[in-house]
Design an enzyme around this catalytic site. Structure first.
Site, mmCIF file in Angstrom:
data_model
loop_
_atom_site.group_PDB
_atom_site.id
_atom_site.type_symbol
_atom_site.label_atom_id
_atom_site.label_comp_id
_atom_site.label_asym_id
_atom_site.label_seq_id
_atom_site.Cartn_x
_atom_site.Cartn_y
_atom_site.Cartn_z
ATOM 1 N N HIS A 1 -5.464 35.883 67.146
ATOM 2 C CA HIS A 1 -7.204 37.170 67.439
ATOM 3 C C HIS A 1 -7.328 38.056 66.351
ATOM 4 O O HIS A 1 -6.977 37.903 65.137
ATOM 5 C CB HIS A 1 -8.200 37.381 68.594
ATOM 6 N N SER B 1 -6.629 26.417 75.466
ATOM 7 C CA SER B 1 -6.226 26.265 74.448
ATOM 8 C C SER B 1 -5.966 24.732 74.285
ATOM 9 O O SER B 1 -5.347 24.172 75.650
ATOM 10 C CB SER B 1 -4.601 27.230 74.818
#
Length: 276
Positions: free
Chosen positions: A147, A56
């Site tokens: 996602h 991330s």
């Protein structure tokens, strides 16, 4: 000797890395591949566990002393931000228990920036695939999802309280920095690694059918049409090159978060990256 490489089993990652991990990029080494959710790779990268790794952007302040940020291969874009989902018509998070996919994910960092003046009562870190069912069953009052969930949350009877991507883009005018590719210092030549990844991306775009079986095998029972939408959204011009807008988005995210005391202060991501 094979290099260690870790990324998620999500369609955007398997699509991007298919050519590289299958020996189709001239001059690239072989790889020992680990498939893991980003919350796992964020933690493992802090231990220097992988030579190349998807993490991330929110985790960079803890990682840039060990890793180069590569200007390609990651997930950054527009219209692809995390969602805060609830059941029914809940209008706010007062007193809420919110399930999140990891405490150093970009999604959670965006959530904390957005919720600074309206914090929920409790946060629980939950495996990504358990969040929507958990909210639907009433185990959590809200869930932070990423996602393909943006394509499927209606099936669980859930409502989007906020699209954090829309909030971020409206507030900054910048794309959303989600996932970064890092090369471990002293283990991988970052210039070479960026070249390998860019060639892998080029091949993926040139012949999408070549990676189809591999992508679907790792897509966690995702329907083919959702796979296609997922790849179309998350594999974009920033995958090939972050460029000025991409680096500006990373600087804005980490700068705001550091100013708010949410992450350590860090030097410029561009200064600590390898770029070309």
């Amino acid at each position: 000797m094979a290099l260690s490489l870790a990324f998620s089993p999500c369609p955007n990652d398997t699509f991007v890395f298919h050519a590289l991990v299958h020996g189709r990029v001239a001059g690239a080494p072989s790889f020992d591949v680990t498939y893991a959710d980003v919350d796992v790779t964020n933690t493992a990268a802090e231990r220097g566990a992988f030579d190349l790794v998807k993490v991330s952007y929110a985790a960079l302040p803890w990682l840039l002393d060990q890793y180069h940020l590569l200007p390609c291969g990651g997930a950054l874009g527009r219209g692809c931000g995390p969602l805060v989902l609830t059941r029914g018509d809940r209008a706010d998070l007062t007193g809420a228990t919110v399930a999140v996919p990891g405490d150093r994910t970009t999604a959670y960092l965006l959530f904390r920036l957005w919720a600074a003046d309206r914090p929920p009562a409790r946060i629980e870190v939950v495996p990504f695939h358990e969040i929507m069912p958990g909210v639907a069953a009433g185990r959590y009052d809200a869930g932070l999802v990423i996602h393909e969930a943006r394509f499927t949350y209606h099936r669980h009877g859930l409502t989007a309280l906020v699209d954090l991507g829309e909030w971020w883009e409206g507030d900054t005018g910048l794309p959303i920095p989600l996932g970064a590719i890092l090369a471990r210092r002293g283990a991988v030549d970052p210039e070479a690694a960026a070249a390998w990844i860019r060639e892998s991306v080029r091949q993926a775009w040139a012949d999408p059918a070549a990676s189809r079986e591999y992508v679907l095998a790792h897509a966690q029972e995702m329907e083919p049409d959702v796979v296609d939408r997922h790849i179309g959204l998350y594999v974009n011009e920033f995958t090939a090159d972050l460029g000025d807008a991409g680096f500006a988005a990373v600087e804005a995210l980490l700068g705001r978060a550091a100013d708010a005391g949410l992450v350590p202060q860090t030097s410029s991501s561009r200064a600590t990256a390898w770029t070309s």
